[in-house]
Design a protein around this motif. Structure first.
Motif, PDB file in Angstrom:
ATOM      1  N   SER A 128       0.821  -1.213   0.000  1.00 32.78           N
ATOM      2  CA  SER A 128       0.000   0.000   0.000  1.00 32.78           C
ATOM      3  C   SER A 128       0.856   1.264   0.000  1.00 32.78           C
ATOM      4  CB  SER A 128      -0.919   0.017   1.230  1.00 32.78           C
ATOM      5  OG  SER A 128      -0.143  -0.020   2.425  1.00 32.78           O
ATOM      6  N   GLY A 129       2.171   1.089  -0.130  1.00 33.57           N
ATOM      7  CA  GLY A 129       3.079   2.229  -0.087  1.00 33.57           C
ATOM      8  C   GLY A 129       3.316   2.847  -1.449  1.00 33.57           C
ATOM      9  N   ARG A 130       4.189   3.841  -1.486  1.00 33.89           N
ATOM     10  CA  ARG A 130       4.496   4.597  -2.694  1.00 33.89           C
ATOM     11  C   ARG A 130       5.931   4.357  -3.144  1.00 33.89           C
ATOM     12  NH1 ARG A 130       0.153   7.257  -5.288  1.00 33.89           N
ATOM     13  NH2 ARG A 130      -1.423   7.653  -3.709  1.00 33.89           N
ATOM     14  N   LEU A 131       6.125   4.550  -4.438  1.00 34.02           N
ATOM     15  CA  LEU A 131       7.461   4.484  -5.023  1.00 34.02           C
ATOM     16  C   LEU A 131       7.958   5.918  -5.207  1.00 34.02           C
ATOM     17  CD1 LEU A 131       9.756   2.811  -6.392  1.00 34.02           C
ATOM     18  CD2 LEU A 131       8.514   3.137  -8.546  1.00 34.02           C
ATOM     19  N   ALA A 132       8.970   6.308  -4.467  1.00 32.05           N
ATOM     20  CA  ALA A 132       9.479   7.682  -4.522  1.00 32.05           C
ATOM     21  C   ALA A 132      10.380   7.852  -5.749  1.00 32.05           C
ATOM     22  CB  ALA A 132      10.254   8.017  -3.257  1.00 32.05           C
ATOM     23  N   MET A 133      10.090   8.883  -6.540  1.00 30.00           N
ATOM     24  CA  MET A 133      10.884   9.198  -7.718  1.00 30.00           C
ATOM     25  C   MET A 133      10.949  10.720  -7.864  1.00 30.00           C
ATOM     26  SD  MET A 133       9.387   6.443 -10.516  1.00 30.00           S
ATOM     27  CE  MET A 133      10.588   6.916 -11.777  1.00 30.00           C
ATOM     28  N   ALA A 134      12.016  11.195  -8.486  1.00 33.07           N
ATOM     29  CA  ALA A 134      12.058  12.604  -8.873  1.00 33.07           C
ATOM     30  C   ALA A 134      11.047  12.814  -9.999  1.00 33.07           C
ATOM     31  CB  ALA A 134      13.459  12.978  -9.331  1.00 33.07           C
ATOM     32  N   LEU A 135      10.681  14.061 -10.239  1.00 29.37           N
ATOM     33  CA  LEU A 135       9.674  14.384 -11.250  1.00 29.37           C
ATOM     34  C   LEU A 135       9.976  13.673 -12.569  1.00 29.37           C
ATOM     35  CD1 LEU A 135       9.394  18.229 -10.569  1.00 29.37           C
ATOM     36  CD2 LEU A 135       7.681  16.487 -10.009  1.00 29.37           C
ATOM     37  N   ALA A 141      16.740  12.126 -12.946  1.00 31.47           N
ATOM     38  CA  ALA A 141      16.601  10.842 -12.254  1.00 31.47           C
ATOM     39  C   ALA A 141      15.211  10.249 -12.453  1.00 31.47           C
ATOM     40  CB  ALA A 141      16.891  11.009 -10.767  1.00 31.47           C
ATOM     41  N   GLY A 142      14.193  11.098 -12.446  1.00 34.38           N
ATOM     42  CA  GLY A 142      12.841  10.624 -12.702  1.00 34.38           C
ATOM     43  C   GLY A 142      12.659  10.180 -14.139  1.00 34.38           C
ATOM     44  N   GLN A 143      13.268  10.903 -15.067  1.00 39.52           N
ATOM     45  CA  GLN A 143      13.173  10.531 -16.483  1.00 39.52           C
ATOM     46  C   GLN A 143      13.879   9.205 -16.749  1.00 39.52           C
ATOM     47  OE1 GLN A 143      14.859  14.370 -17.752  1.00 39.52           O
ATOM     48  NE2 GLN A 143      12.965  14.799 -18.851  1.00 39.52           N
ATOM     49  N   TYR A 144      15.072   9.050 -16.186  1.00 35.53           N
ATOM     50  CA  TYR A 144      15.782   7.775 -16.339  1.00 35.53           C
ATOM     51  C   TYR A 144      14.976   6.636 -15.713  1.00 35.53           C
ATOM     52  CZ  TYR A 144      20.124  10.340 -17.511  1.00 35.53           C
ATOM     53  OH  TYR A 144      21.078  11.140 -18.087  1.00 35.53           O
ATOM     54  N   GLY A 145      14.416   6.893 -14.530  1.00 35.38           N
ATOM     55  CA  GLY A 145      13.676   5.858 -13.829  1.00 35.38           C
ATOM     56  C   GLY A 145      12.440   5.416 -14.595  1.00 35.38           C
ATOM     57  N   ASN A 167      13.248  16.801  -6.734  1.00 35.31           N
ATOM     58  CA  ASN A 167      14.565  16.397  -7.218  1.00 35.31           C
ATOM     59  C   ASN A 167      14.917  15.038  -6.626  1.00 35.31           C
ATOM     60  OD1 ASN A 167      16.069  16.834  -4.629  1.00 35.31           O
ATOM     61  ND2 ASN A 167      15.581  18.983  -5.031  1.00 35.31           N
ATOM     62  N   VAL A 168      16.039  14.490  -7.043  1.00 34.82           N
ATOM     63  CA  VAL A 168      16.381  13.128  -6.647  1.00 34.82           C
ATOM     64  C   VAL A 168      16.695  13.031  -5.152  1.00 34.82           C
ATOM     65  CG1 VAL A 168      18.839  13.349  -7.223  1.00 34.82           C
ATOM     66  CG2 VAL A 168      17.739  11.101  -7.313  1.00 34.82           C
ATOM     67  N   ARG A 169      17.271  14.086  -4.578  1.00 37.50           N
ATOM     68  CA  ARG A 169      17.553  14.053  -3.149  1.00 37.50           C
ATOM     69  C   ARG A 169      16.261  14.104  -2.329  1.00 37.50           C
ATOM     70  NH1 ARG A 169      22.888  14.841  -1.264  1.00 37.50           N
ATOM     71  NH2 ARG A 169      24.194  13.649  -2.701  1.00 37.50           N
ATOM     72  N   ALA A 170      15.269  14.824  -2.815  1.00 39.86           N
ATOM     73  CA  ALA A 170      13.977  14.875  -2.125  1.00 39.86           C
ATOM     74  C   ALA A 170      13.297  13.504  -2.178  1.00 39.86           C
ATOM     75  CB  ALA A 170      13.085  15.941  -2.740  1.00 39.86           C
ATOM     76  N   ALA A 171      13.433  12.810  -3.313  1.00 40.36           N
ATOM     77  CA  ALA A 171      12.888  11.449  -3.416  1.00 40.36           C
ATOM     78  C   ALA A 171      13.605  10.520  -2.445  1.00 40.36           C
ATOM     79  CB  ALA A 171      13.021  10.946  -4.844  1.00 40.36           C
ATOM     80  N   LEU A 172      14.912  10.655  -2.352  1.00 42.23           N
ATOM     81  CA  LEU A 172      15.689   9.854  -1.411  1.00 42.23           C
ATOM     82  C   LEU A 172      15.230  10.116   0.021  1.00 42.23           C
ATOM     83  CD1 LEU A 172      18.281   8.005  -1.015  1.00 42.23           C
ATOM     84  CD2 LEU A 172      19.509  10.145  -0.641  1.00 42.23           C
ATOM     85  N   ALA A 173      14.934  11.371   0.331  1.00 43.26           N
ATOM     86  CA  ALA A 173      14.499  11.725   1.682  1.00 43.26           C
ATOM     87  C   ALA A 173      13.175  11.064   2.043  1.00 43.26           C
ATOM     88  CB  ALA A 173      14.385  13.244   1.813  1.00 43.26           C
ATOM     89  N   LEU A 174      12.295  10.898   1.052  1.00 38.23           N
ATOM     90  CA  LEU A 174      11.024  10.213   1.310  1.00 38.23           C
ATOM     91  C   LEU A 174      11.262   8.777   1.755  1.00 38.23           C
ATOM     92  CD1 LEU A 174       8.796  11.428  -1.683  1.00 38.23           C
ATOM     93  CD2 LEU A 174       8.594  12.091   0.729  1.00 38.23           C
ATOM     94  N   SER A 177      13.107   8.679   5.331  1.00 41.57           N
ATOM     95  CA  SER A 177      12.211   8.999   6.446  1.00 41.57           C
ATOM     96  C   SER A 177      11.162   7.923   6.689  1.00 41.57           C
ATOM     97  CB  SER A 177      11.504  10.329   6.176  1.00 41.57           C
ATOM     98  OG  SER A 177      10.592  10.202   5.086  1.00 41.57           O
ATOM     99  N   GLY A 178      11.059   6.967   5.762  1.00 44.89           N
ATOM    100  CA  GLY A 178      10.044   5.932   5.887  1.00 44.89           C
ATOM    101  C   GLY A 178       8.714   6.305   5.275  1.00 44.89           C
ATOM    102  N   ALA A 179       8.625   7.491   4.659  1.00 49.69           N
ATOM    103  CA  ALA A 179       7.369   7.910   4.031  1.00 49.69           C
ATOM    104  C   ALA A 179       7.055   7.073   2.802  1.00 49.69           C
ATOM    105  CB  ALA A 179       7.430   9.388   3.654  1.00 49.69           C
ATOM    106  N   ALA A 180       8.081   6.509   2.169  1.00 45.57           N
ATOM    107  CA  ALA A 180       7.905   5.606   1.028  1.00 45.57           C
ATOM    108  C   ALA A 180       8.797   4.396   1.261  1.00 45.57           C
ATOM    109  CB  ALA A 180       8.274   6.298  -0.280  1.00 45.57           C
ATOM    110  N   PRO A 181       8.293   3.194   1.035  1.00 44.68           N
ATOM    111  CA  PRO A 181       9.119   2.014   1.292  1.00 44.68           C
ATOM    112  C   PRO A 181      10.219   1.814   0.263  1.00 44.68           C
ATOM    113  CG  PRO A 181       7.010   1.366   0.363  1.00 44.68           C
ATOM    114  CD  PRO A 181       6.919   2.841   0.627  1.00 44.68           C
ATOM    115  N   LEU A 182       9.985   2.302  -0.961  1.00 42.24           N
ATOM    116  CA  LEU A 182      10.944   2.106  -2.042  1.00 42.24           C
ATOM    117  C   LEU A 182      11.104   3.390  -2.837  1.00 42.24           C
ATOM    118  CD1 LEU A 182       9.680  -1.326  -3.467  1.00 42.24           C
ATOM    119  CD2 LEU A 182      11.633  -0.982  -1.924  1.00 42.24           C
ATOM    120  N   GLY A 183      12.223   3.512  -3.514  1.00 46.23           N
ATOM    121  CA  GLY A 183      12.449   4.658  -4.372  1.00 46.23           C
ATOM    122  C   GLY A 183      13.447   4.324  -5.458  1.00 46.23           C
ATOM    123  N   ILE A 184      13.517   5.195  -6.448  1.00 38.85           N
ATOM    124  CA  ILE A 184      14.487   5.047  -7.529  1.00 38.85           C
ATOM    125  C   ILE A 184      15.370   6.283  -7.536  1.00 38.85           C
ATOM    126  CG2 ILE A 184      14.801   4.900 -10.040  1.00 38.85           C
ATOM    127  CD1 ILE A 184      12.188   3.360 -10.187  1.00 38.85           C
ATOM    128  N   GLY A 185      16.663   6.048  -7.574  1.00 41.71           N
ATOM    129  CA  GLY A 185      17.600   7.167  -7.571  1.00 41.71           C
ATOM    130  C   GLY A 185      18.967   6.708  -8.039  1.00 41.71           C
TER     131      GLY A 185
END
Length: 249
Positions: A128-135, A141-145, A167-174, A177-185
């Motif tokens: 039920s979580g989110r995938l954190a990505m840059a725009l 980073a979001g475009q590559y992802g 930006n990619v650092r903001a996605a990493l911060a999500l 912090s545990g706000a998103a279980p997974l991310g791409i960066g």
């Protein structure tokens, strides 16, 4: 060295604002390693450098709007191309500095690794979580992802569950912090953040090569010319390589 957020840097663009340091606009993913490079440059007597970090798209747009940057380091060629199309680059100053690797990161630093391919059930991993990505429409980073997920046939399933960050650092911060279980960066960003773990690396052929071009902006000072040369030199490249960047030779 002085590090300013983007809004502080933009204040320098106001009429009558003074410019003392070498103002460098740099992709957010360079924060940390580039700070150490600047410290090394200044320690040997180089002119003071102010670095403003943000997504490459935002930086390119601000340069086009007249922000007084002397040097731009983008996280992909397209946004450097956009500045070039405005006629704002110093001829023949452009060069590729670095490369990077796209990774899947988890909020659990001890999470088990996975193999990233067409059979990866990323949706199930998210729950039920989110995938954190840059725009995904603007930030490299979001475009590559997104390109990688599309190549692997995974995008349609996870697109509704993507949490986009500026930006990619903001996605990493999500993720950190545990706000998103997974991310791409980028692998280098994950290495700077002990609260996350890299659980997979995207195949190189799933996205365009990740390259960081750098170039002088029209009107750049002699100090900026020297600083750009320093960025390509052995001391700087050693710092970038230690941080996990691929160093252009």
């Amino acid at each position: 060295m002085h590090v300013k957020p983007l809004l502080a840097a933009l204040a320098l663009a106001l009429p009558g604002a003074a410019r003392a340091d070498i103002l460098t606009f740099a992709a957010a993913s360079l924060g940390g390693p580039l700070d150490r490079v600047v410290a090394a440059w200044e320690a040997q007597g180089g002119e003071a450098v102010t670095v403003s970090y943000a997504g490459s798209s935002a930086l390119a747009r601000q340069i086009a709007a007249g922000a007084p940057a002397e040097l731009f380091i983008s996280a992909n060629p397209d946004w450097m191309d956009a500045v070039a199309e405005e006629g704002l680059l110093v001829d023949e100053s452009r060069r590729d500095l670095l490369g990077n690797t796209l990774v899947l990161i988890a909020a659990d630093a001890q999470a088990a690794p996975v193999e990233i391919g067409p059979d990866l059930d990323l949706g199930a991993m998210l729950g039920s979580g989110r995938l954190a990505m840059a725009l995904v429409d603007a930030v490299p980073a979001g475009q590559y992802g997104r390109a990688a997920l599309r190549h692997l046939g995974l995008w349609d399933a996870v697109a509704p569950h993507v949490a986009q960050a500026e930006n990619v650092r903001a996605a990493l911060a999500l993720v950190a912090s545990g706000a998103a279980p997974l991310g791409i960066g980028y692998a280098t960003d994950a290495a700077e953040e002990p609260r996350v773990g890299v659980i997979g690396t995207f195949p190189k052929n799933s996205h365009a090569p990740i390259r960081y071009p750098a170039a002088l902006i029209d009107g750049a000072s002699e100090g900026a010319v020297d600083f750009l040369d320093f960025l390509s030199g052995p001391e700087a490249t050693a710092i970038f390589a230690e941080a996990g960047f691929e160093v252009s030779r």
